[in-house]
Scaffold this motif. Structure first.
Motif, PDB file in Angstrom:
ATOM      1  N   CYS A  85      39.484  32.012  52.629  1.00 58.85           N
ATOM      2  CA  CYS A  85      40.290  33.003  51.927  1.00 58.85           C
ATOM      3  C   CYS A  85      41.051  33.901  52.899  1.00 58.85           C
ATOM      4  O   CYS A  85      42.177  34.340  52.601  1.00 58.85           O
ATOM      5  N   GLU A  86      40.459  34.174  54.049  1.00 62.66           N
ATOM      6  CA  GLU A  86      41.153  34.985  55.050  1.00 62.66           C
ATOM      7  C   GLU A  86      42.407  34.265  55.545  1.00 62.66           C
ATOM      8  O   GLU A  86      43.458  34.891  55.739  1.00 62.66           O
ATOM      9  N   ARG A  87      42.327  32.961  55.717  1.00 64.04           N
ATOM     10  CA  ARG A  87      43.502  32.201  56.145  1.00 64.04           C
ATOM     11  C   ARG A  87      44.536  32.105  55.026  1.00 64.04           C
ATOM     12  O   ARG A  87      45.737  32.293  55.244  1.00 64.04           O
ATOM     13  N   LEU A  88      44.062  31.830  53.811  1.00 61.74           N
ATOM     14  CA  LEU A  88      44.989  31.692  52.685  1.00 61.74           C
ATOM     15  C   LEU A  88      45.707  32.999  52.367  1.00 61.74           C
ATOM     16  O   LEU A  88      46.823  32.996  51.841  1.00 61.74           O
ATOM     17  N   ASP A  96      39.063  38.251  44.906  1.00 58.22           N
ATOM     18  CA  ASP A  96      39.936  39.304  45.440  1.00 58.22           C
ATOM     19  C   ASP A  96      41.300  38.744  45.818  1.00 58.22           C
ATOM     20  O   ASP A  96      42.342  39.374  45.572  1.00 58.22           O
ATOM     21  N   LEU A  97      41.301  37.567  46.428  1.00 59.55           N
ATOM     22  CA  LEU A  97      42.563  36.930  46.801  1.00 59.55           C
ATOM     23  C   LEU A  97      43.414  36.662  45.565  1.00 59.55           C
ATOM     24  O   LEU A  97      44.632  36.893  45.576  1.00 59.55           O
ATOM     25  N   LEU A  98      42.785  36.214  44.492  1.00 60.68           N
ATOM     26  CA  LEU A  98      43.530  35.822  43.297  1.00 60.68           C
ATOM     27  C   LEU A  98      44.003  37.010  42.470  1.00 60.68           C
ATOM     28  O   LEU A  98      45.068  36.945  41.841  1.00 60.68           O
ATOM     29  N   THR A  99      43.249  38.096  42.456  1.00 58.91           N
ATOM     30  CA  THR A  99      43.585  39.201  41.548  1.00 58.91           C
ATOM     31  C   THR A  99      44.097  40.454  42.230  1.00 58.91           C
ATOM     32  O   THR A  99      44.758  41.271  41.584  1.00 58.91           O
ATOM     33  N   ASP A 100      43.806  40.648  43.509  1.00 60.98           N
ATOM     34  CA  ASP A 100      44.156  41.910  44.158  1.00 60.98           C
ATOM     35  C   ASP A 100      45.229  41.779  45.240  1.00 60.98           C
ATOM     36  O   ASP A 100      45.803  42.777  45.661  1.00 60.98           O
TER      37      ASP A 100
END
Length: 402
Positions: free
Chosen positions: A17-20, A70-74
């Motif tokens: 997720c950090e990379r994406l 968090d990646l998807l919503t924030d």
């Protein structure tokens, strides 16, 4: 593109997720089961961009999905790309109370660049990539563990192809200038109100048996009760009672519990079981629907009549012609009921606003007002403005003068 092994550990997911999070976009898909539950059971999440893709096992013991959610919503800097996003967004909303944003749905986008109303993912891949997807693992039990390599490969394919298709589709939208047509559609898709399971508004999804306030009050009370029963038991609402049965009870309420055995769609057991007693209590305590909650009447204008129905048919023909001419799905422009309202004299309609007016609505209005006609040119139907026809006609010969 790098394909990662199935992610089952929190640290692996956090690193991914950090990379994406540094990408311009991330493609997302989910696999779930909902046949026997009220809330869909999330079984697999697939994510990826142009460089890497992975499947994540949300059922893995101890895995923390927080970085992914968090990646998807924030994260507003990353565009979330889905295909036919509705159920995927619902699952994310159920987990977080929020929806992915900003969002892009390739199924909706295809409506702006083709006449495809609801193109499936396999057809999307075939159209853009010229490849055929193996559908063998489509109808599988995603909750069973361990997942097979075939299942994982099939699932990841839903984002690896999408990551290649999205940039091409985006370029076509930009080239045609139709990207802004989709802004309102995408915002509507991301509206959390579409996914809230509020028992108090559950009745709005059911076709009401009448506009009587007492009937609608019972409908609201019964729908809310059914929703809570289904949520508490975590079973589909239809397992409690079908919509048709619920609407019948609202229109023709049972006087006593024994009468429930005579209601179509209910078993004999309802006449003396606990759920039947709870149902009767709801019926007895239901109050008329408040006046300020009455649903708006549909915009119908005057009754169509035979002539109006013919005008509505001409409008639908016009819609087919225009959709073919500009290569757009007719559903993105308007709906049949809206065209019938236009034929009946209603003018406060979405099709007469914004880009829809420019692309179709103005001509539709001209047709209703007698300013537009149909003509056949080289075997194809086309639209012709009356004023243009008059301008093209040769002037009548002048009478000789002495």
């Amino acid at each position: 593109m790098k394909i990662h092994p199935l992610i089952t550990k929190s640290d692996e997911l956090a690193d991914l997720c950090e990379r994406l999070a540094k990408s311009d976009f991330v493609c997302v898909d989910t696999e779930f089961m909902r046949e026997n539950t009220y809330y869909p059971l999330l079984c697999l999440v697939q994510v990826g961009n142009e460089e890497e893709a992975a499947a994540i096992d949300p059922l893995a013991p101890g895995i923390d999905l927080t970085p992914l959610l968090d990646l998807l919503t924030d994260n507003e800097d990353v565009l979330k790309v889905f295909h036919a996003a509705g159920q995927d967004v619902e699952i994310i909303y159920n987990l977080t109370g929020k929806t992915p944003h900003p969002i892009f749905d390739t199924q909706i986008a295809m409506m702006a660049v083709s006449q495809s109303e609801q193109i499936g993912y396999a057809n999307l891949v075939e159209t853009w990539m010229g490849k055929t997807i193996d559908k063998g693992a489509r109808f599988t039990d995603w909750s069973r563990r361990p997942l097979t390599e075939r299942q994982i490969e099939y699932a990841i394919g839903d984002v690896t192809y999408l990551a290649q298709i999205f940039p091409k589709l985006l370029k076509k939208l930009m080239r045609t200038g139709r990207g802004m047509w989709l802004d309102a559609e995408m915002e509507k898709l991301a509206d959390p109100a579409n996914y809230a399971n509020d028992p108090g508004t559950a009745w709005e999804r059911i076709r009401p048996p009448s506009r009587n306030r007492e009937v609608l009050g019972r409908l609201k009370a019964l729908a809310a009760w059914r929703e809570r029963e289904a949520q508490d038991k975590d079973i589909p609402r239809g397992r409690i009672m079908r919509d048709e049965t619920l609407a019948d009870l609202a229109g023709h309420p049972a006087k006593k519990q024994e009468d429930l055995a005579k209601v179509r769609g209910l078993s004999q057991a309802w006449k003396d079981n606990d759920i039947g007693r709870r149902l009767m209590k709801v019926l007895q305590n239901a109050e008329p629907l408040p006046a300020d909650e009455m649903p708006d009447r549909p915009k119908r204008g005057a009754p169509l009549g035979k002539e109006g129905a013919l005008v509505a048919d001409l409008l639908k023909l016009l819609l087919k012609i225009r959709s073919r001419e500009i290569d757009i799905a007719s559903r993105l422009l308007t709906r049949s009921d809206e065209l019938e309202a236009l034929a009946a004299g209603v003018r406060d309609l979405p099709v007469l606003e914004g880009w829809r007016r420019e692309v179709f609505g103005r001509d539709a209005l001209d047709l209703v007002e007698g300013k537009l006609a149909f003509a056949v040119e080289k075997g194809r139907l086309k639209m012709t403005h009356i004023d243009d026809v008059a301008a093209d006609e040769p002037a009548p010969p002048q009478a000789p003068t002495d």
